[in-house]
Design a protein around this motif. Sequence first.
Motif, PDB file in Angstrom:
ATOM      1  N   MET A  32       0.836  -1.196   0.000  1.00  0.00           N
ATOM      2  CA  MET A  32       0.000   0.000   0.000  1.00  0.00           C
ATOM      3  C   MET A  32       0.875   1.251   0.000  1.00  0.00           C
ATOM      4  N   MET A  33       0.406   2.272  -0.697  1.00  0.00           N
ATOM      5  CA  MET A  33       1.089   3.566  -0.702  1.00  0.00           C
ATOM      6  C   MET A  33       0.079   4.683  -0.517  1.00  0.00           C
ATOM      7  N   ALA A  34       0.383   5.635   0.359  1.00  0.00           N
ATOM      8  CA  ALA A  34      -0.380   6.872   0.489  1.00  0.00           C
ATOM      9  C   ALA A  34       0.449   7.981  -0.138  1.00  0.00           C
ATOM     10  N   TYR A  35      -0.190   8.771  -1.004  1.00  0.00           N
ATOM     11  CA  TYR A  35       0.555   9.794  -1.728  1.00  0.00           C
ATOM     12  C   TYR A  35      -0.366  10.931  -2.139  1.00  0.00           C
ATOM     13  N   ARG A  36       0.238  11.993  -2.659  1.00  0.00           N
ATOM     14  CA  ARG A  36      -0.519  13.100  -3.216  1.00  0.00           C
ATOM     15  C   ARG A  36      -0.373  13.092  -4.725  1.00  0.00           C
ATOM     16  N   ALA A  37      -1.479  13.394  -5.409  1.00  0.00           N
ATOM     17  CA  ALA A  37      -1.501  13.382  -6.868  1.00  0.00           C
ATOM     18  C   ALA A  37      -1.882  14.766  -7.385  1.00  0.00           C
ATOM     19  N   ASP A  38      -1.830  14.898  -8.690  1.00  0.00           N
ATOM     20  CA  ASP A  38      -2.186  16.164  -9.327  1.00  0.00           C
ATOM     21  C   ASP A  38      -3.623  16.548  -8.971  1.00  0.00           C
ATOM     22  N   PRO A  39      -3.863  17.770  -8.471  1.00  0.00           N
ATOM     23  CA  PRO A  39      -5.215  18.153  -8.027  1.00  0.00           C
ATOM     24  C   PRO A  39      -6.265  18.062  -9.134  1.00  0.00           C
ATOM     25  N   ASP A  40      -5.910  18.422 -10.354  1.00  0.00           N
ATOM     26  CA  ASP A  40      -6.880  18.371 -11.452  1.00  0.00           C
ATOM     27  C   ASP A  40      -7.248  16.930 -11.789  1.00  0.00           C
ATOM     28  N   ALA A  41      -6.253  16.044 -11.764  1.00  0.00           N
ATOM     29  CA  ALA A  41      -6.528  14.632 -12.051  1.00  0.00           C
ATOM     30  C   ALA A  41      -7.421  14.024 -10.986  1.00  0.00           C
ATOM     31  N   VAL A  42      -7.179  14.393  -9.726  1.00  0.00           N
ATOM     32  CA  VAL A  42      -8.003  13.894  -8.629  1.00  0.00           C
ATOM     33  C   VAL A  42      -9.425  14.418  -8.736  1.00  0.00           C
ATOM     34  N   ALA A  43      -9.572  15.717  -8.999  1.00  0.00           N
ATOM     35  CA  ALA A  43     -10.902  16.326  -9.086  1.00  0.00           C
ATOM     36  C   ALA A  43     -11.729  15.691 -10.200  1.00  0.00           C
ATOM     37  N   PHE A  44     -11.088  15.344 -11.319  1.00  0.00           N
ATOM     38  CA  PHE A  44     -11.808  14.725 -12.428  1.00  0.00           C
ATOM     39  C   PHE A  44     -12.439  13.394 -12.027  1.00  0.00           C
ATOM     40  N   GLU A  45     -11.773  12.658 -11.147  1.00  0.00           N
ATOM     41  CA  GLU A  45     -12.228  11.316 -10.788  1.00  0.00           C
ATOM     42  C   GLU A  45     -13.371  11.314  -9.776  1.00  0.00           C
ATOM     43  N   VAL A  46     -13.610  12.434  -9.097  1.00  0.00           N
ATOM     44  CA  VAL A  46     -14.563  12.456  -7.978  1.00  0.00           C
ATOM     45  C   VAL A  46     -15.940  12.900  -8.462  1.00  0.00           C
ATOM     46  N   PRO A  47     -16.962  12.036  -8.353  1.00  0.00           N
ATOM     47  CA  PRO A  47     -18.302  12.377  -8.827  1.00  0.00           C
ATOM     48  C   PRO A  47     -19.096  13.173  -7.792  1.00  0.00           C
ATOM     49  N   GLU A  48     -20.059  13.932  -8.270  1.00  0.00           N
ATOM     50  CA  GLU A  48     -20.998  14.607  -7.369  1.00  0.00           C
ATOM     51  C   GLU A  48     -21.832  13.565  -6.631  1.00  0.00           C
ATOM     52  N   PRO A  49     -22.210  13.808  -5.383  1.00  0.00           N
ATOM     53  CA  PRO A  49     -22.043  15.032  -4.598  1.00  0.00           C
ATOM     54  C   PRO A  49     -20.772  15.053  -3.749  1.00  0.00           C
ATOM     55  N   LEU A  50     -19.810  14.174  -4.043  1.00  0.00           N
ATOM     56  CA  LEU A  50     -18.566  14.140  -3.286  1.00  0.00           C
ATOM     57  C   LEU A  50     -17.644  15.276  -3.707  1.00  0.00           C
ATOM     58  N   GLU A  51     -16.709  15.620  -2.816  1.00  0.00           N
ATOM     59  CA  GLU A  51     -15.682  16.603  -3.108  1.00  0.00           C
ATOM     60  C   GLU A  51     -14.336  16.072  -2.630  1.00  0.00           C
ATOM     61  N   PRO A  52     -13.258  16.317  -3.373  1.00  0.00           N
ATOM     62  CA  PRO A  52     -11.938  15.902  -2.894  1.00  0.00           C
ATOM     63  C   PRO A  52     -11.560  16.641  -1.615  1.00  0.00           C
ATOM     64  N   VAL A  53     -10.800  15.970  -0.768  1.00  0.00           N
ATOM     65  CA  VAL A  53     -10.273  16.588   0.442  1.00  0.00           C
ATOM     66  C   VAL A  53      -8.847  17.038   0.157  1.00  0.00           C
ATOM     67  N   GLU A  54      -8.544  18.267   0.470  1.00  0.00           N
ATOM     68  CA  GLU A  54      -7.159  18.718   0.356  1.00  0.00           C
ATOM     69  C   GLU A  54      -6.295  17.925   1.345  1.00  0.00           C
ATOM     70  N   PRO A  55      -5.039  17.640   1.024  1.00  0.00           N
ATOM     71  CA  PRO A  55      -4.299  18.004  -0.180  1.00  0.00           C
ATOM     72  C   PRO A  55      -4.236  16.860  -1.193  1.00  0.00           C
ATOM     73  N   ASN A  56      -5.372  16.430  -1.689  1.00  0.00           N
ATOM     74  CA  ASN A  56      -5.428  15.451  -2.782  1.00  0.00           C
ATOM     75  C   ASN A  56      -4.752  14.130  -2.413  1.00  0.00           C
ATOM     76  N   LEU A  57      -5.227  13.577  -1.289  1.00  0.00           N
ATOM     77  CA  LEU A  57      -4.669  12.336  -0.778  1.00  0.00           C
ATOM     78  C   LEU A  57      -5.228  11.147  -1.554  1.00  0.00           C
ATOM     79  N   VAL A  58      -4.329  10.281  -2.027  1.00  0.00           N
ATOM     80  CA  VAL A  58      -4.702   9.110  -2.826  1.00  0.00           C
ATOM     81  C   VAL A  58      -4.061   7.881  -2.193  1.00  0.00           C
ATOM     82  N   LEU A  59      -4.742   6.749  -2.338  1.00  0.00           N
ATOM     83  CA  LEU A  59      -4.267   5.477  -1.802  1.00  0.00           C
ATOM     84  C   LEU A  59      -4.164   4.472  -2.945  1.00  0.00           C
TER      85      LEU A  59
END
Length: 254
Positions: A32-59
């Motif tokens: 497993m890896m926890a990391y930060r990714a490009d904010p625009d790439a993360v935002a594209f993947e998240v559907p409504e009504p969800l919102e990404p949490v800063e600072p774009n944490l990805v697993l």
Amino acid sequence: MKEHEEGYSMPLAAPTFTKPPFYATPDSKILMMAYRADPDAVAFEVPEPLEPVEPNLVLAWLGDMGQPTHSVELYHECLTGIMVRYKEWTGWYINYIWVDNDMALTFEREIYGWPANLCDTTPLKFYGSQVIAHCDRASECLMRLSMNITSPPPIRRADNAIEDRFAELVDADFLQIRKIPNPEEGGKPIKQLLLIRPEDFALHEIWTGTGHLEFGRSGLYPHLHKLAPVEILETWYLKASWVVPYPKVIWDNS
């Protein structure tokens, strides 16, 4: 067949999977890896009504899972998750997941909304202190995670810093969109937001080290490679167990 004779899932006379809860056994092995990714790439993947949490944490998670409720052996599972929020809730939204077992695939999609696709069987590999994990589909590499263990053995650790850091970054519920298409042309799909709270989580073994994660470029998953790490926070190899209960619907589009 009378309604009271129907099984919990399809086929109704011989259900593919049983009712929750589902148990992940201590045999489950995960890289497993926890990391930060490009904010625009993360935002594209998240559907409504969800919102990404800063600072774009990805697993990123690649493992061989033991869940006897639908598999008597280990099966391969790979996923990416994004930390999201909805109102007062925060948790992991799984945007991609692959398994090599059709029983796991069907229960993940039908009950929990996890968007499971099939992958090839590529168990974790161990070479001395190195652990390597692949997610391949039809021989196309989608994810590769490599880790070299550098932490001391548990019996020689002075504190619980590794466990505490894991809990800080990873310990959270799941917030998952479950979308079921309407079979009629132009019909409104069923779209629900599920709150999934794993229970009885226990770490049986955990190690840290240096990690490298890469995504393949795929015509089927044209945005996957955009989730590449821009900052690696932690990489772990672990053995864990937990129970996945029934989810709770906290929003729908009706």
